[in-house]
Design a protein around this motif. Structure first.
Motif, mmCIF file in Angstrom:
data_model
loop_
_atom_site.group_PDB
_atom_site.id
_atom_site.type_symbol
_atom_site.label_atom_id
_atom_site.label_comp_id
_atom_site.label_asym_id
_atom_site.label_seq_id
_atom_site.Cartn_x
_atom_site.Cartn_y
_atom_site.Cartn_z
ATOM 1 N N ARG A 191 0.846 -1.201 0.000
ATOM 2 C CA ARG A 191 0.000 0.000 0.000
ATOM 3 C C ARG A 191 0.879 1.248 0.000
ATOM 4 N NH1 ARG A 191 -3.596 -2.495 4.794
ATOM 5 N NH2 ARG A 191 -1.504 -2.891 5.544
ATOM 6 N N MET A 192 1.554 1.465 -1.140
ATOM 7 C CA MET A 192 2.487 2.588 -1.245
ATOM 8 C C MET A 192 1.786 3.835 -1.781
ATOM 9 S SD MET A 192 5.897 0.873 -2.842
ATOM 10 C CE MET A 192 5.298 0.948 -4.498
ATOM 11 N N CYS A 193 2.322 5.017 -1.401
ATOM 12 C CA CYS A 193 1.772 6.279 -1.907
ATOM 13 C C CYS A 193 1.715 6.280 -3.439
ATOM 14 C CB CYS A 193 2.628 7.452 -1.457
ATOM 15 S SG CYS A 193 2.417 7.895 0.275
ATOM 16 N N VAL A 194 2.797 5.793 -4.079
ATOM 17 C CA VAL A 194 2.868 5.926 -5.536
ATOM 18 C C VAL A 194 1.815 5.104 -6.276
ATOM 19 C CG1 VAL A 194 5.290 6.623 -5.641
ATOM 20 C CG2 VAL A 194 4.714 4.193 -5.659
ATOM 21 N N THR A 195 1.091 4.228 -5.581
ATOM 22 C CA THR A 195 0.013 3.488 -6.245
ATOM 23 C C THR A 195 -1.353 3.855 -5.646
ATOM 24 O OG1 THR A 195 0.201 1.610 -4.737
ATOM 25 C CG2 THR A 195 1.540 1.529 -6.734
ATOM 26 N N CYS A 196 -1.397 4.983 -4.946
ATOM 27 C CA CYS A 196 -2.623 5.366 -4.221
ATOM 28 C C CYS A 196 -3.413 6.418 -4.998
ATOM 29 C CB CYS A 196 -2.225 5.919 -2.850
ATOM 30 S SG CYS A 196 -3.613 6.510 -1.880
ATOM 31 N N GLN A 197 -4.723 6.283 -4.951
ATOM 32 C CA GLN A 197 -5.554 7.257 -5.678
ATOM 33 C C GLN A 197 -5.505 8.653 -5.048
ATOM 34 O OE1 GLN A 197 -9.649 6.100 -5.718
ATOM 35 N NE2 GLN A 197 -10.009 6.809 -3.649
ATOM 36 N N TYR A 198 -5.077 8.746 -3.795
ATOM 37 C CA TYR A 198 -4.987 10.053 -3.130
ATOM 38 C C TYR A 198 -3.670 10.767 -3.408
ATOM 39 C CZ TYR A 198 -8.872 8.284 -0.336
ATOM 40 O OH TYR A 198 -10.065 7.779 0.081
ATOM 41 N N PHE A 199 -2.739 10.092 -4.052
ATOM 42 C CA PHE A 199 -1.398 10.652 -4.236
ATOM 43 C C PHE A 199 -1.337 11.537 -5.477
ATOM 44 C CE2 PHE A 199 3.078 10.010 -5.831
ATOM 45 C CZ PHE A 199 3.680 10.770 -4.844
ATOM 46 N N ARG A 200 -0.825 12.766 -5.293
ATOM 47 C CA ARG A 200 -0.592 13.679 -6.418
ATOM 48 C C ARG A 200 0.897 13.999 -6.422
ATOM 49 N NH1 ARG A 200 -4.681 12.000 -7.551
ATOM 50 N NH2 ARG A 200 -6.703 12.740 -6.937
ATOM 51 N N HIS B 171 1.324 15.807 -2.884
ATOM 52 C CA HIS B 171 0.122 16.108 -2.108
ATOM 53 C C HIS B 171 -0.654 14.826 -1.843
ATOM 54 C CE1 HIS B 171 -3.070 18.871 -0.738
ATOM 55 N NE2 HIS B 171 -3.897 17.941 -1.196
ATOM 56 N N CYS B 172 -1.155 14.704 -0.612
ATOM 57 C CA CYS B 172 -2.058 13.595 -0.270
ATOM 58 C C CYS B 172 -3.460 14.170 -0.158
ATOM 59 C CB CYS B 172 -1.641 12.932 1.047
ATOM 60 S SG CYS B 172 -2.870 11.751 1.646
ATOM 61 N N ASP B 173 -4.354 13.726 -1.051
ATOM 62 C CA ASP B 173 -5.729 14.234 -1.031
ATOM 63 C C ASP B 173 -6.487 13.814 0.222
ATOM 64 O OD1 ASP B 173 -5.590 15.640 -3.335
ATOM 65 O OD2 ASP B 173 -6.513 14.109 -4.603
ATOM 66 N N LEU B 174 -6.095 12.685 0.790
ATOM 67 C CA LEU B 174 -6.838 12.200 1.954
ATOM 68 C C LEU B 174 -6.689 13.154 3.137
ATOM 69 C CD1 LEU B 174 -8.481 9.674 3.011
ATOM 70 C CD2 LEU B 174 -6.376 9.077 4.178
ATOM 71 N N VAL B 175 -5.443 13.551 3.415
ATOM 72 C CA VAL B 175 -5.228 14.474 4.540
ATOM 73 C C VAL B 175 -5.118 15.915 4.058
ATOM 74 C CG1 VAL B 175 -4.165 12.759 6.043
ATOM 75 C CG2 VAL B 175 -2.730 14.047 4.488
ATOM 76 N N LEU C 258 7.218 9.573 1.775
ATOM 77 C CA LEU C 258 6.467 8.613 0.962
ATOM 78 C C LEU C 258 6.276 7.336 1.776
ATOM 79 C CD1 LEU C 258 8.276 8.954 -2.470
ATOM 80 C CD2 LEU C 258 5.858 9.416 -2.049
ATOM 81 N N ARG C 259 5.073 6.798 1.778
ATOM 82 C CA ARG C 259 4.822 5.632 2.623
ATOM 83 C C ARG C 259 4.847 4.360 1.802
ATOM 84 N NH1 ARG C 259 0.352 7.558 6.816
ATOM 85 N NH2 ARG C 259 0.943 5.615 7.792
ATOM 86 N N LEU C 260 5.342 3.300 2.429
ATOM 87 C CA LEU C 260 5.425 1.999 1.756
ATOM 88 C C LEU C 260 4.249 1.108 2.135
ATOM 89 C CD1 LEU C 260 9.233 1.261 2.182
ATOM 90 C CD2 LEU C 260 8.064 2.099 0.157
ATOM 91 N N ASP C 261 3.600 1.409 3.261
ATOM 92 C CA ASP C 261 2.482 0.565 3.696
ATOM 93 C C ASP C 261 1.524 1.423 4.516
ATOM 94 O OD1 ASP C 261 0.922 -1.642 3.999
ATOM 95 O OD2 ASP C 261 2.100 -2.516 5.606
ATOM 96 N N CYS C 262 0.620 2.109 3.819
ATOM 97 C CA CYS C 262 -0.303 3.046 4.478
ATOM 98 C C CYS C 262 -1.678 2.392 4.638
ATOM 99 C CB CYS C 262 -0.423 4.312 3.622
ATOM 100 S SG CYS C 262 -1.684 5.452 4.207
ATOM 101 N N LEU C 263 -2.226 2.455 5.833
ATOM 102 C CA LEU C 263 -3.529 1.827 6.097
ATOM 103 C C LEU C 263 -4.652 2.481 5.305
ATOM 104 C CD1 LEU C 263 -3.537 1.169 9.943
ATOM 105 C CD2 LEU C 263 -3.506 -0.505 8.101
ATOM 106 N N GLU C 264 -4.488 3.775 4.978
ATOM 107 C CA GLU C 264 -5.547 4.499 4.251
ATOM 108 C C GLU C 264 -5.423 4.370 2.737
ATOM 109 O OE1 GLU C 264 -5.934 5.308 8.038
ATOM 110 O OE2 GLU C 264 -4.133 6.099 7.122
ATOM 111 N N HIS C 265 -4.426 3.650 2.285
ATOM 112 C CA HIS C 265 -4.153 3.521 0.852
ATOM 113 C C HIS C 265 -5.382 3.023 0.086
ATOM 114 C CE1 HIS C 265 -2.823 1.199 -2.684
ATOM 115 N NE2 HIS C 265 -1.897 2.123 -2.792
ATOM 116 N N GLN C 266 -5.623 3.646 -1.069
ATOM 117 C CA GLN C 266 -6.685 3.177 -1.976
ATOM 118 C C GLN C 266 -6.036 2.936 -3.326
ATOM 119 O OE1 GLN C 266 -9.993 2.561 -1.524
ATOM 120 N NE2 GLN C 266 -9.712 2.934 0.657
#
Ligand code: SF4
Length: 158
Positions: A109-118, A130-134, A143-151
């Motif tokens: 669940r990395m930032c670079v594959t997350c729908q919230y990541f810009r 930018h993280c759209d979630l927060v 940059l996170r490698l394993d984020c619980l909020e990852h989408q």
């Protein structure tokens, strides 16, 4: 995965996905951990027909140890400047992503594959993303490698 989900537990299908293996292989792995007293299989709270897999307290301790970087690696990384650590971390993130795309390691669940990541939306070199979630900017170091909020999103950015 089990360490990060202590409350609800994890289903066998998720374990199999996380290990990039079949359900049978994941079941064997879980059985081995149950025998060692590191993992329990219990009825899931939200579905009486489902089984939730959780770490026992002994398993939690071992998982914490396994999740931390070995001391010799940490001390080597500490020798790098802050700038070098950032470059190293970014390169590591890219390598993990490539290996995931090639199916050689399981998705995380990395930032670079997350729908919230810009990526690279700001001029600030320290916090270009930018993280759209927060709704906040952040830099390569965060940059996170394993984020619980990852989408997961369909196509990843760099
Ligand atoms: S939700 Fe988590 S994984 Fe997604 S961009 Fe924000 S910090 Fe990264």
């Amino acid at each position: 995965m089990l360490r990060l989900r202590p409350d609800g537990g994890v289903r066998l299908s998720e374990v199999a996905k996380g290990l990039a293996s079949s359900s049978a292989t994941a079941s064997d792995a879980v059985s081995a951990l149950v025998k060692k007293g590191l993992v329990s299989r219990e009825q899931a709270a939200d579905d009486r027909r489902a089984i939730a897999i959780r770490l026992t307290s002994q398993g939690q301790k071992q998982a914490e140890q396994a999740a931390s970087w070995p001391d010799f690696l940490l001390s080597a990384v500490e020798e790098l400047s802050q700038e070098e650590q950032t470059v190293f971390f970014r390169a590591l993130t890219k390598m993990i992503r490539k290996l995931q795309e090639q199916g050689k390691i399981s998705p995380s669940r990395m930032c670079v594959t997350c729908q919230y990541f810009r990526a690279h939306v700001y001029d600030d070199p320290d916090r270009p993303h930018h993280c759209d979630l927060v709704n906040a900017p952040f830099g390569d170091r965060d940059l996170r490698l394993d984020c619980l909020e990852h989408q997961e999103r369909i196509s990843a950015q760099t």
